[in-house]
Scaffold this active site. Structure first.
Site, short mmCIF file in Angstrom:
data_model
loop_
_atom_site.label_atom_id
_atom_site.label_comp_id
_atom_site.label_asym_id
_atom_site.label_seq_id
_atom_site.Cartn_x
_atom_site.Cartn_y
_atom_site.Cartn_z
N ASP A 286 27.28 29.13 54.80
CA ASP A 286 27.22 29.47 54.07
C ASP A 286 29.07 29.77 53.54
OD1 ASP A 286 27.87 30.36 50.74
OD2 ASP A 286 27.04 32.10 51.53
N ASN B 121 30.88 30.83 51.07
CA ASN B 121 31.60 32.00 50.01
C ASN B 121 30.67 33.23 49.68
OD1 ASN B 121 29.78 30.35 48.45
ND2 ASN B 121 30.56 29.74 47.45
N ASP C 169 27.91 33.45 48.86
CA ASP C 169 26.84 33.58 47.93
C ASP C 169 25.38 33.22 48.27
OD1 ASP C 169 27.09 30.84 48.02
OD2 ASP C 169 27.11 30.19 45.98
N ASP D 293 21.39 11.17 51.10
CA ASP D 293 20.15 10.95 50.94
C ASP D 293 20.07 10.23 49.33
OD1 ASP D 293 16.93 11.29 50.29
OD2 ASP D 293 17.65 12.92 52.07
N ASP E 151 15.10 8.32 50.25
CA ASP E 151 14.03 9.20 49.58
C ASP E 151 12.33 8.01 49.01
OD1 ASP E 151 12.43 11.56 48.83
OD2 ASP E 151 12.86 11.17 47.48
N GLU F 138 12.07 6.17 53.66
CA GLU F 138 10.83 7.11 53.65
C GLU F 138 9.99 6.29 53.78
OE1 GLU F 138 9.71 11.96 53.10
OE2 GLU F 138 10.26 10.19 51.10
N HIS G 36 12.52 18.82 56.40
CA HIS G 36 13.04 19.57 55.32
C HIS G 36 11.38 19.71 55.11
CE1 HIS G 36 13.06 16.09 53.29
NE2 HIS G 36 13.40 16.62 52.52
N ASP G 37 10.61 19.08 55.30
CA ASP G 37 9.13 19.16 55.27
C ASP G 37 8.02 18.76 55.92
OD1 ASP G 37 9.94 18.16 53.01
OD2 ASP G 37 9.43 15.65 53.32
C1 GLC Z 1 10.40 12.96 50.10
C2 GLC Z 1 11.67 14.39 50.58
C3 GLC Z 1 10.76 15.56 49.88
C4 GLC Z 1 10.92 15.35 48.72
C5 GLC Z 1 9.81 14.43 47.82
C6 GLC Z 1 10.51 14.07 45.78
O1 GLC Z 1 9.30 13.70 50.41
O2 GLC Z 1 11.59 14.11 52.18
O3 GLC Z 1 11.51 16.91 50.15
O4 GLC Z 1 10.14 16.94 47.63
O5 GLC Z 1 10.40 12.95 48.23
O6 GLC Z 1 11.70 13.68 46.51
CA CA Z 2 27.86 29.58 49.34
#
Ligand code: GLC
Ligand code: CA
Length: 556
Positions: free
Chosen positions: A20, A22, A24, A97, A198, A251, A324-325
């Site tokens: 971050d 700023n 927030d 992405d 994605d 993906e 991130h999943d």
């Molecule tokens: C992919 C992303 C995931 C998202 C899903 C819907 O699996 O990696 O984070 O929730 O698509 O966009």
């Molecule tokens: Ca911020």
């Protein structure tokens, strides 16, 4: 064939949680700019940025309401341009992405689409009449409940494989496809170096929209590999990708190894590589009460071997443990206690010596482990919250059991703010709060500490990245698993011309011995890398006594 994207080490940034700038409590693009030197020092070549587009954040940016604007929380287009310039100045590249299976329901196209059946944007989305007051078919959403939402304005249902705020785009409509291609050119013309796509295997839908067959209800891979998928990807490549020197990674949830070359085969003109899901954490709704047991090494290595055989030569693989999943890789396969650092280094050794482009997820380079969420309110992710509503609030499932499962498999473990130091807010923000609770371990596990300790996980990653660049065998060399059945020792070679690199890894927390002498012959050996002190030994002997989670890389 050599390509820059085969030689690259990729680092994934989840912008909400990186830095971050700023106060927030939400990470942003200027925050990332502040940390580019850090990534350069680590030796990263390519940054993959999770979605930075305008979004109401129902799924944290994976629900895009304007594909050509930057999310207000993250900054401005000028900040984006500054980030891209800063990345290029440092000799790195940026992959963004591309989320085009669905948009946000707040996208202008959907706002129009839902107005009337005659609206010019109606067919940008997938609308169907109900069946006797029920949804058009029995498909389920990945985020609980039916995949169809009734919209009273036009008395029809729209499809949403993810949340109801993520309506699926209709790729069968050529006008939609042209809009997407135009948008892709907009970003490529700015200078971005490629896309992570994605759930790209879902974009073509079977136009008969059949019910799940009996017994396969809930088998969500049924959405993948639709009838026109390769036509669409081929067209996208022809019209857009082939005109730029860019990299693509799809993906590919629902794509089996046997189908992979249709996407990434050298002469297919579709994608450079895909992420398969064979070793991802299963997270269908019911898993939040009953998580799947973790993969054993023998299962994991079978997956690596299968994908290498299927794609390693004909196409190209990607290699990842974290994103991130998924929960943190150290918590899945390593040790959260005293052996955390050696186990993190062991996993790094595998990640960076397989055949395929490695993807490091932010925080894994300092050996982060899962967080500790005490109640459903501490979670942010729509998936876990919806599962809670379905299973506990409405389904009467046991709350304690749910929370225990979620503490193992939830996506939020990967999304806690990056711990930069042991200051009050871990150096993530100057403000009083963070959007998602900090991992309580940040006093112990943080970047400042890792960078200042030459023996840290971070320095191990840095050295491994260098090693990979110095040994073409680690990039282009053939892959051979030496003892495919073992649940303890992962031993394999990477061979190119006359160079053989041997990787020997103890995957478990107990000492083990292994003699590879019967399988492999060496004239002598040179130690290249190890996560424990190892006595010098150039002998041709290939019998090893390995300490818990010990990893060694030799040239033989
Ligand atoms: C992919 C992303 C995931 C998202 C899903 C819907 O699996 O990696 O984070 O929730 O698509 O966009
Ligand atoms: Ca911020």
């Amino acid at each position: 064939m050599k390509n820059w994207w085969k030689e690259a080490v990729v680092y994934q940034i989840y912008p909400r949680s990186f830095q971050d700038s700023n106060g927030d409590g939400i990470g942003d693009l200027r925050g990332i700019i502040r940390r580019l030197d850090y990534l350069q020092q680590l030796g990263i070549d390519v940054i993959w940025l999770s979605p930075h587009y305008q979004s109401p954040n129902d799924d944290n940016g994976y629900d895009i309401s304007d594909y050509e604007a930057v999310m207000t929380d993250f900054g401005t287009m000028a900040d984006f341009d500054g980030l891209l310039a800063g990345i290029h100045e440092r000799g790195m590249k940026l992959v963004i992405d591309l989320v085009v299976n669905h948009s946000s329901d707040e996208h202008r196209w959907f706002q129009e689409s839902r107005k009337s059946r005659e609206n010019p944007f109606r067919d940008f989305y997938i609308w169907k009449p109900g069946r006797d007051g029920n949804p058009p078919n029995n498909w389920l959403s990945f985020f609980s409940g039916p995949a169809w939402e009734y919209d009273a304005a036009t008395d029809e249902y729209y499809l949403h494989l993810f949340s109801r705020k993520q309506p699926d785009l209709n790729w069968d409509n050529p006008a939609l496809r042209q809009e997407i291609y135009r948008m892709m050119r907009f970003w490529l013309d700015k200078g971005v170096d490629g896309f992570r796509m994605d759930v790209i295997a879902f974009i073509s839908k079977d136009q008969s929209f059949p019910d799940y067959p009996e017994g396969r209800f809930g088998d969500l891979t049924i959405y993948a590999n639709g009838p026109r998928i390769h036509e669409f990807l081929g067209e996208m490549n022809q019209e857009v990708l082939s005109k730029y020197d860019c990299m693509t990674v799809g993906e590919a949830f629902g794509v089996a190894a046997e189908q992979a070359n249709l996407y990434v085969g050298r002469d297919r003109g579709e994608l450079n590589m895909i992420f398969h899901f064979d070793h991802a954490v299963p997270r269908e709704e019911e898993r939040f009460l009953d998580p799947a047991p973790e993969f054993r090494l023998s299962e994991l290595r079978k997956i690596f071997d299968k994908w290498d055989k299927a794609v390693g030569r004909e196409g190209w693989n990607s290699v990842y443990f974290g994103n991130h999943d998924n929960p943190r890789m150290v918590s899945r396969f390593g040790d959260e206690g005293p052996l955390r650092e050696v186990s993190a280094k062991m996993l790094a050794t595998i990640l960076l010596t397989q055949r395929g482009t490695p993807y490091i997820f932010q925080g894994d380079e300092i050996g982060m482990k899962n967080s500790d969420f005490r109640s459903i309110d501490e979670y942010n992710d729509i998936q876990v919250r919806n599962a809670w509503k379905a299973l506990v609030e409405r389904g009467g499932g046991d709350a304690g059991q749910f929370l225990a499962a979620a503490n193992r498999i939830a996506r939020d473990h990967a999304r806690t703010p990056m711990p930069w130091d042991d200051g009050p807010m871990a150096g993530f923000t100057d403000g009083p709060a963070t959007w998602l609770k900090l991992n309580p371990d940040f006093g112990e596990i943080n970047v400042r500490k890792a960078v200042s300790d030459p023996e840290s996980v971070w320095h191990y990653y840095r050295k491994l990245i260098q090693l990979r660049k110095q040994h073409p065998a680690l990039i282009y060399g053939d892959y051979t698993d030496l003892n495919p059945v073992s649940d303890e020792v992962f031993a394999y070679t990477r061979t190119l011309d006359r160079e053989i690199v041997l990787v020997v890894v103890n995957f478990v927390g107990q000492p083990v011995e292994i003699d590879l002498g019967g399988i492999l012959v060496a004239a002598q050996k040179t130690l290249l890398m190890a996560n424990y002190p190892v006595a010098a030994d150039a002998s041709p002997e290939l019998a090893f006594a390995l300490r818990p989670f010990e990893a060694r890389v030799y040239r033989i």
